[in-house]
Structure formats: C-alpha cells, structure tokens
Design an enzyme around this catalytic site. Sequence first.
Site, PDB file in Angstrom:
ATOM      1  N   ARG A 162       0.835  -1.111  -0.120  1.00 41.42           N
ATOM      2  CA  ARG A 162       0.000  -0.039   0.015  1.00 41.42           C
ATOM      3  C   ARG A 162       0.897   1.318  -0.265  1.00 41.42           C
ATOM      4  NH1 ARG A 162      -3.043  -3.810  -0.736  1.00 41.42           N
ATOM      5  NH2 ARG A 162      -5.263  -3.976   0.066  1.00 41.42           N
ATOM      6  N   SER A 236     -10.874  -0.523   3.460  1.00 41.24           N
ATOM      7  CA  SER A 236     -10.037  -0.846   4.439  1.00 41.24           C
ATOM      8  C   SER A 236      -9.532   0.474   4.876  1.00 41.24           C
ATOM      9  CB  SER A 236      -8.870  -1.629   4.235  1.00 41.24           C
ATOM     10  OG  SER A 236      -9.132  -2.936   3.814  1.00 41.24           O
ATOM     11  N   GLU A 332      -4.991   3.632   6.017  1.00 37.73           N
ATOM     12  CA  GLU A 332      -4.654   3.357   4.600  1.00 37.73           C
ATOM     13  C   GLU A 332      -5.428   4.360   3.685  1.00 37.73           C
ATOM     14  OE1 GLU A 332      -6.534   1.566   1.578  1.00 37.73           O
ATOM     15  OE2 GLU A 332      -6.053  -0.346   1.816  1.00 37.73           O
TER      16      GLU A 332
HETATM   17  N1  EPU Z   1     -11.245 -10.335  10.772  1.00 38.08           N
HETATM   18  C1  EPU Z   1     -11.852 -10.337  12.010  1.00 38.08           C
HETATM   19  N2  EPU Z   1     -12.860  -9.514  12.063  1.00 38.08           N
HETATM   20  C2  EPU Z   1     -13.263  -8.584  11.056  1.00 38.08           C
HETATM   21  C3  EPU Z   1     -12.340  -8.684   9.973  1.00 38.08           C
HETATM   22  C4  EPU Z   1     -11.694  -9.306   9.760  1.00 38.08           C
HETATM   23  O1  EPU Z   1     -11.598 -11.158  12.775  1.00 38.08           O
HETATM   24  O2  EPU Z   1     -13.890  -7.779  11.677  1.00 38.08           O
HETATM   25  C5  EPU Z   1     -10.080 -11.355  10.681  1.00 38.08           C
HETATM   26  C6  EPU Z   1     -10.713 -12.559   9.548  1.00 38.08           C
HETATM   27  O3  EPU Z   1     -11.145 -13.495  10.110  1.00 38.08           O
HETATM   28  C7  EPU Z   1      -9.186 -12.960   8.819  1.00 38.08           C
HETATM   29  C8  EPU Z   1      -8.351 -11.433   8.897  1.00 38.08           C
HETATM   30  O4  EPU Z   1      -8.851 -10.724   9.964  1.00 38.08           O
HETATM   31  O5  EPU Z   1      -8.760 -13.871   9.518  1.00 38.08           O
HETATM   32  C9  EPU Z   1      -8.269 -10.953   7.647  1.00 38.08           C
HETATM   33  O6  EPU Z   1      -9.309 -10.338   6.996  1.00 38.08           O
HETATM   34  P1  EPU Z   1      -9.739 -10.304   5.293  1.00 38.08           P
HETATM   35  O7  EPU Z   1      -9.531 -11.499   5.019  1.00 38.08           O
HETATM   36  O8  EPU Z   1     -11.290  -9.908   5.392  1.00 38.08           O
HETATM   37  O9  EPU Z   1      -8.664  -9.341   5.028  1.00 38.08           O
HETATM   38  P2  EPU Z   1      -8.243  -7.988   5.517  1.00 38.08           P
HETATM   39  O10 EPU Z   1      -6.704  -8.185   5.878  1.00 38.08           O
HETATM   40  O11 EPU Z   1      -9.099  -7.456   6.526  1.00 38.08           O
HETATM   41  C10 EPU Z   1      -6.986  -7.238   3.370  1.00 38.08           C
HETATM   42  C11 EPU Z   1      -6.973  -5.780   2.628  1.00 38.08           C
HETATM   43  C12 EPU Z   1      -8.334  -5.722   1.582  1.00 38.08           C
HETATM   44  C13 EPU Z   1      -8.280  -6.839   0.638  1.00 38.08           C
HETATM   45  C14 EPU Z   1      -8.399  -8.281   1.531  1.00 38.08           C
HETATM   46  C15 EPU Z   1      -8.432  -9.537   0.865  1.00 38.08           C
HETATM   47  C16 EPU Z   1      -5.517  -4.196   3.479  1.00 38.08           C
HETATM   48  C17 EPU Z   1      -5.547  -2.895   4.445  1.00 38.08           C
HETATM   49  N3  EPU Z   1      -6.890  -4.665   3.333  1.00 38.08           N
HETATM   50  O12 EPU Z   1      -8.038  -6.940   4.072  1.00 38.08           O
HETATM   51  O13 EPU Z   1      -8.196  -4.525   0.896  1.00 38.08           O
HETATM   52  O14 EPU Z   1      -9.757  -6.880  -0.161  1.00 38.08           O
HETATM   53  O15 EPU Z   1      -7.185  -8.370   2.322  1.00 38.08           O
HETATM   54  O16 EPU Z   1      -7.131  -9.637   0.203  1.00 38.08           O
HETATM   55  O17 EPU Z   1      -4.480  -4.825   3.296  1.00 38.08           O
HETATM   56  C18 EPU Z   1      -8.687  -2.285   0.580  1.00 38.08           C
HETATM   57  O18 EPU Z   1      -7.595  -2.148   0.559  1.00 38.08           O
HETATM   58  O19 EPU Z   1      -9.496  -1.364   0.678  1.00 38.08           O
HETATM   59  C19 EPU Z   1      -9.079  -3.691   0.658  1.00 38.08           C
HETATM   60  C20 EPU Z   1     -10.346  -3.994   0.992  1.00 38.08           C
END
Ligand code: EPU
Length: 337
Positions: A162, A236, A332
Amino acid sequence: MTEFKDYDITSNTGFKTPVLFERFFIVNEKTEKSQFVDNISPYEPIIIGDATNYLFVKELFPSAIKYEGDSITILEESHNSSIIRVEAGRNWHNFVMQSLQLGLFNLENLALIPGTVGAAPVQNIGAYGREVSDSIKTVHCVSISTGEHIQLSAKECSFSYRQSIFKHQEFKNLLITHVDFELSKLENPIANYPDVAVYLEQQRNIHPSALDIAHAIISIRTNKLPDPSEIGNAGSFFKNPIIDITIYESLVSKYPSLPKYDIDDIHVKVPAGWLIDQSGFKGIRINGAGVHEKQALVLINADNAHGKDIYELALMIQHKVHALFGIMLEPEVNILL
Ligand code: EPU
C-alpha cells in the site's frame, strides 16, 4: 482544460461526506504545458481520481485536479504477454474485466476494487494474493508545477505494501496520466487466499480459470464489503500493521486466535480488522459514522455523517487498539484535514 467553480463532489466520493472545491480542474491529454504552469499550478490543487480513497475532514478546499481520458491501447505483443497502455481516468474494475476479455491475465484478483486506473499505483492496490505493482511496467505522469511529462519505471515507483513514491510529499505534484501494464497471455490463477479457496471449494471448482477467480472475488467482495454507491466507505480504513515476530509471539500467548501472515524472518503482518473487532467496535454507530458489521476494517458513513465524524471514530479506534495491543494503526485512506 475545464475549470469549475464551487464544485461539489460529495456524491462522488467514497465516504459521501460533504465536500466543496473553490476551483476544480479537469485536464486531459491535450492540456498544454502553459495551462499547468499559468492556470493550475498557482493553486496547488489536490490530485484526485474518483475520490474513492479519501476522507475529507474539512468541507471546503481551495482546489483539486482530475485527469479524464480512459482509452486503452495495446502497445506491444509477444508470444506470452502484452503491454497495454491505459489512461488514468478509466474505471479500475471495468479495465480488469476488459483485460480478461482480451485474454490478458494477472489482474483478476483485483476485480471490483473501487477507483480509477490512475489511482491504482498510488497506493499499490492489492487483494487476495496480488498487488497491482506485479503487473505495472511504467507510470506516465505530468508535473503540475512545470507541465513536463515524466515516465517512471515500476522500480522507480518504489512500490511496497500500500505504498509508492506518489504518496511522498515531494512527488505530490505528479499527476498520473497513463499506466503501462505487462499482462500475461497465459493463465496463472492464484486461488490460495482463504476466502477464495473456500468459495471455489463450495463451487467444487478445482481448476479455476482467471475469469472464475474474478467472479469468485466479485461474489466475496459483494457479500462482505459495503457497496460505496449505497453506503459511503473507502474499503479498508487502516493498513494491516507489520510487526516484529517477537511482539507477535507475546501477543499470541495472550490472544491465541490472533491471525498472522508471514512477511520475512523477523516480521509478520496482522489483520487490523481482527484487532478492531476484538476491541469491540464492529457494528458500532457514533454520530452517523460507523464500523461495518461484516468487516471491522471498513468504516462507513452510516447516517449522514460528516468527514469529522468518521475521523473522530478512526481516532477512537486507533487509541483503543493501541491501549489494548500496543499497536498504532496507520490509515490506508488519504485523510485531508
Ligand atoms: N477479521 C476479523 N474481524 C473482522 C475482519 C477481519 O476477525 O471484522 C479477521 C478475518 O477473520 C481474517 C483476517 O482478519 O482472519 C483478515 O481479514 P480479511 O481476509 O477480510 O482481509 P483484511 O486483511 O481485513 C485485506 C486488504 C483488503 C483486501 C483483503 C483481501 C488491507 C488493509 N486490506 O483485508 O483490501 O480486499 O485483504 O485480500 O490490506 C482495501 O485495501 O481497501 C481492501 C479492501
């Protein structure tokens, strides 16, 4: 060049919070050097694409600039790949789907990310195991201060998670006009991200095509993330923090379910969504601002919030997460105070 006065972009922004620009410049390929130097540069405009990744805390700004133009040109073709030039104003998702129609692959995991092609390199958009920087060859820009055209190779853009040079203060006058992508003619689907793997398993699809991956991701994102045209949001809100493995180990002994993604021998990335969820914010509503009920990393404009309401909620979250886990979340989203 077109110049608008008192230009209201509220309904076009990610968060849909009130924002007005005293001057709004729309430029394109034909805009001349002298127009940048004489008419635009004195106002030091903020560069915006579709404003999908901005939080406007103030409601009145002196000026902004946007590049319009959305052409796609195939520059070079070889047996295995093509180089394709896309103008910055093209809608990102539309370009991803078009690349698949052209039989060009590697962007499928980035389907349905809001915003424009020009905004994609700025924060090196990424999702489900891919980042846009893996497919970028050259970024073409114009300097708003001198009107000169500048080309930057992917290496010169210094991409990381990012991050890119376009986020640094000294490069904030570079307006991206075109991006050259090198895309593969051979499919190389990445389907190991947990959400994607589960989805494909449910579909009993063991050999997904690139198009299947795009459709899986469209379905996952539609189910989990709020549609910005219905509920104001910018995806995010915070980055996933990268921490020392020793810090992770001490946290995981207290919180055994804390997930991690390995980065290198001494660092891991932990999900900010998990930290915010565990801090008790999921589904919360304060002064019209809120935290999405399905994904705690997404802040929303739940009910006519103003930028400052969302900002105050973000500060509250940062404070609580820091107090509980000793981790300072970094936004972000671009916050304009
Ligand atoms: N989780 C929770 N509670 C929540 C949300 C997430 O416990 O409310 C846990 C999930 O269970 C999982 C982990 O956190 O174990 C990761 O969650 P998720 O797979 O939804 O992905 P993320 O890390 O929250 C990142 C990117 C997203 C991208 C997804 C999929 C960043 C800041 N965000 O989200 O990007 O779509 O992975 O690759 O890196 C964006 O940048 O706007 C965006 C949506």
